[in-house]
Design a protein around this motif. Structure first.
Motif, mmCIF file in Angstrom:
data_model
loop_
_atom_site.group_PDB
_atom_site.id
_atom_site.type_symbol
_atom_site.label_atom_id
_atom_site.label_comp_id
_atom_site.label_asym_id
_atom_site.label_seq_id
_atom_site.Cartn_x
_atom_site.Cartn_y
_atom_site.Cartn_z
ATOM 1 N N HIS A 252 44.693 70.707 14.567
ATOM 2 C CA HIS A 252 44.604 69.404 13.889
ATOM 3 C C HIS A 252 46.008 68.904 13.539
ATOM 4 O O HIS A 252 46.954 69.686 13.474
ATOM 5 C CB HIS A 252 43.783 69.555 12.604
ATOM 6 C CG HIS A 252 42.477 70.255 12.827
ATOM 7 N ND1 HIS A 252 42.329 71.614 12.651
ATOM 8 C CD2 HIS A 252 41.269 69.789 13.232
ATOM 9 C CE1 HIS A 252 41.079 71.956 12.933
ATOM 10 N NE2 HIS A 252 40.410 70.877 13.296
ATOM 11 N N ASP B 48 46.700 67.353 10.635
ATOM 12 C CA ASP B 48 46.860 67.495 9.182
ATOM 13 C C ASP B 48 47.705 66.373 8.589
ATOM 14 O O ASP B 48 48.518 66.577 7.680
ATOM 15 C CB ASP B 48 47.450 68.874 8.830
ATOM 16 C CG ASP B 48 46.466 70.006 9.122
ATOM 17 O OD1 ASP B 48 45.332 69.724 9.551
ATOM 18 O OD2 ASP B 48 46.834 71.178 8.912
ATOM 19 N N ASP C 290 48.360 77.788 11.428
ATOM 20 C CA ASP C 290 46.929 77.576 11.201
ATOM 21 C C ASP C 290 46.220 78.278 12.353
ATOM 22 O O ASP C 290 46.369 77.876 13.513
ATOM 23 C CB ASP C 290 46.644 76.069 11.200
ATOM 24 C CG ASP C 290 45.172 75.729 10.973
ATOM 25 O OD1 ASP C 290 44.300 76.553 11.314
ATOM 26 O OD2 ASP C 290 44.907 74.619 10.475
#
Ligand code: DIR
Ligand code: MN
Ligand code: MN
Ligand code: MN
Length: 312
Positions: free
Chosen positions: A124, A126, A225
């Motif tokens: 993602h 983010d 992540d």
């Protein structure tokens, strides 16, 4: 010395579970794994926060008070570790915690007059704010806060804002960006090496770009992540996205990053052990961390480089 800092927080995520991350990473042998490759490691245990008003949404930010409290605690712990010359490794917890860790790193770099670069490995971007987010989950918002957008309690953790300019960031592995978030990414010219880019031009070229202008003496912060990996490789996440990095590719990335000799701080976030009862996700995450932090990369990464040459 590597400082392990546990932050069992999932207040920024879409579901419970990431708070079990630090415990699962310890069970998977994170400290022993790093010691085995020759690192000195101290485990500073888990952070705690004062009980705050739970589950309150503030202007579109879900669980705002808890996320803020966790980030203040993370900021203080990461700042302490950097002050004594350690490499802080934050064991999350969800990715909202990167607001605290990277704010501490940015403040430290400013004091020491060091260049700061952030490598953000993620499915993602983010880069949401409450205005662009579909979910209100703050694990989708850390980069915007670090770049100065959002409530001042978050944007000014470092003592100044913005803590980061978009040009200091390199995202790698992205394949899920919300529609309004995409506009914000374009407006900010946030440098992204998407999965599409990696699949098109290859992982070697992507890493050449990601690491191209890192000078010796730069402080490199790696925000890992674990959902950057393909969910078939690492199922233990709260927001799986198909079409992610394969294990060999990410091993190669980690080895290339290690090779810079510049890694000064790390977040290992978004592991959700509840989504993978086998425990293999935690083990994979630990193994990749040991590639990233290997002090003897020149002996250990050749195999990974050989793989990349063949994979193109
Ligand atoms: C989504 C998911 N873009 C959101 N973000 C995640 O809620 O903002 N970030 N999972 O890690
Ligand atoms: Mn993330
Ligand atoms: Mn993610
Ligand atoms: Mn996520």
């Amino acid at each position: 010395m590597i400082s392990l800092i546990g932050a069992p927080c999932d207040a920024g995520a879409n579901m419970a579970g990431a708070a079990l991350g630090p415990c699962a990473l310890r069970r998977a042998g994170v400290q022993q794994g790093l010691q085995k490759i020759g690192c000195k490691v101290i485990d500073r245990g888990d952070l705690k926060i004062p009980t705050s008003e739970p589950h309150v949404e503030v202007q579109g930010y879900r669980n705002f008070h808890e996320v803020l409290a966790w980030n203040r605690a993370v900021y203080a712990a990461v700042a302490d570790a950097l002050n004594v010359g350690d490499i802080p490794v934050l064991l999350g917890g969800d990715h909202s915690l990167a607001m605290g860790s990277i704010s501490a790193v940015a403040a430290n770099c400013q004091r020491q007059n060091k260049e700061l670069r952030v490598l953000w490995l993620d499915a993602h971007a983010d880069f949401n704010t409450a205005n662009t987010s579909i979910t209100g989950n703050m694990h989708g918002m850390p980069l915007t806060a670090l770049c100065g957008q959002g409530p001042s309690e978050l944007t000014e953790l470092a003592g100044f804002a913005p803590a980061l300019r978009a040009s200091q960031i390199r995202l790698l592995g992205v394949r899920s960006v919300d529609p309004e978030e995409r506009r914000a990414v374009r407006r900010a010219a946030l440098p992204m090496l998407t999965m599409r880019h990696i699949q098109g031009r290859g992982i070697i070229q992507a890493m050449n770009i990601a690491l191209s202008d890192i000078e010796p003496g730069t402080h490199l912060h790696v925000s890992f992540d674990v959902d950057c990996l393909d969910p078939l490789v690492l199922p233990g996440v709260s927001t799986p996205e198909d079409g992610g990095l394969q294990l060999d590719s990410l091993r190669y990335c980690m080895a290339r990053i290690a090779q810079t000799g510049c890694v000064g701080s790390v977040d290992l976030v978004e592991l959700n052990p509840a989504a993978d009862p086998t425990g293999s996700s935690a083990q994979r995450a630990v193994e990749l961390l040991t590639v990233l932090l290997n002090p003897h990369w020149e002996r250990h990464v050749q195999r990974s480089f050989d793989w990349a040459e063949h994979a193109g």
